[in-house]
Write a protein that holds these residues in place. Sequence first.
Motif, mmCIF file in Angstrom:
data_model
loop_
_atom_site.group_PDB
_atom_site.id
_atom_site.type_symbol
_atom_site.label_atom_id
_atom_site.label_comp_id
_atom_site.label_asym_id
_atom_site.label_seq_id
_atom_site.Cartn_x
_atom_site.Cartn_y
_atom_site.Cartn_z
ATOM 1 N N PHE A 37 0.827 -1.211 0.000
ATOM 2 C CA PHE A 37 0.000 0.000 0.000
ATOM 3 C C PHE A 37 0.864 1.264 0.000
ATOM 4 N N THR A 38 1.965 1.228 0.708
ATOM 5 C CA THR A 38 2.887 2.371 0.702
ATOM 6 C C THR A 38 3.452 2.587 -0.696
ATOM 7 N N ALA A 39 3.830 1.492 -1.348
ATOM 8 C CA ALA A 39 4.379 1.581 -2.702
ATOM 9 C C ALA A 39 3.318 2.079 -3.687
ATOM 10 N N VAL A 40 2.088 1.618 -3.533
ATOM 11 C CA VAL A 40 0.993 2.063 -4.402
ATOM 12 C C VAL A 40 0.794 3.571 -4.271
ATOM 13 N N LEU B 249 -4.384 -5.935 -5.864
ATOM 14 C CA LEU B 249 -5.384 -5.736 -4.804
ATOM 15 C C LEU B 249 -6.299 -6.950 -4.697
ATOM 16 N N LEU B 250 -6.701 -7.491 -5.836
ATOM 17 C CA LEU B 250 -7.560 -8.673 -5.824
ATOM 18 C C LEU B 250 -6.856 -9.852 -5.160
ATOM 19 N N ILE B 251 -5.620 -10.130 -5.565
ATOM 20 C CA ILE B 251 -4.889 -11.267 -5.006
ATOM 21 C C ILE B 251 -4.757 -11.134 -3.496
ATOM 22 N N LYS C 282 -8.137 6.279 -4.151
ATOM 23 C CA LYS C 282 -7.487 6.306 -5.465
ATOM 24 C C LYS C 282 -7.815 5.107 -6.321
ATOM 25 N N TRP C 283 -8.176 3.980 -5.663
ATOM 26 C CA TRP C 283 -8.412 2.748 -6.418
ATOM 27 C C TRP C 283 -9.686 2.080 -5.933
ATOM 28 N N GLU C 284 -10.422 1.502 -6.861
ATOM 29 C CA GLU C 284 -11.634 0.756 -6.508
ATOM 30 C C GLU C 284 -11.245 -0.576 -5.887
ATOM 31 N N LEU C 285 -11.785 -0.851 -4.712
ATOM 32 C CA LEU C 285 -11.422 -2.095 -4.027
ATOM 33 C C LEU C 285 -12.145 -3.274 -4.648
ATOM 34 N N PRO C 286 -11.489 -4.428 -4.660
ATOM 35 C CA PRO C 286 -12.095 -5.632 -5.251
ATOM 36 C C PRO C 286 -13.178 -6.201 -4.331
#
Length: 212
Positions: free
Chosen positions: A12-15, A29-31, A208-212
């Motif tokens: 998450f920090t890298a993202v 994120l899915l995995i 920032k990103w849609e969660l799976p």
Amino acid sequence: MKAKREALKSLFTAVLDGKVDEDIIDLLLLINSIRGIYTTSSCSGRIGIIEEPSLGAKPLSRWLIKVHREITFPEAKRALERAESGLIFLKSQPPIFHVVAEDLEKAKRLHELGLASGFKYTTFKVISNRYLVEINGTEYLTVPLGRDGKIMVSDNYLRFALEIGNSMLKRSKGRLPRLFKNFEKLREELGRDKLFYELTRKFRIEEKWELP
């Protein structure tokens, strides 16, 4: 899994820092939302030109250009102008995912999933009591281009090598949608991980990103 908590924090920090290949963030994120497994280092596939002091001297190598999409001839020519010393190679590499499973059964399931998704170099091994599955394709290309700043191939050959390398990268990336669908099916089997959603809220990933 304590190790998964630390791996998720790093991911998450890298993202958030923009250090993760954007075209595989949704897949990562899915995995990681699946109970009992998590990712470590992963790459969406890349092509580039690298300078190596000698064969196999990877730690001391220098990328003249490295992208996660197809590379153009002008980009390659500009990169080659920066070559100084050592062997010069064009390299094309497929997507690769390192996935840790909490037990042998899940590792076997991941191995089957990788192969079924078209990643024929998928393997798994035990490292420090961890089951590490490497989901990997076969589309590797390494082409020598020159040495010590001197380019030893013609422009026509460079165009040809780029065409092949770009085609291999495109082909390998074309398997990512199938891999995504197979991980969706695996999550139906293994269930969702509460820790994943707990930490996504803490890091505000959903902003920032849609969660799976």
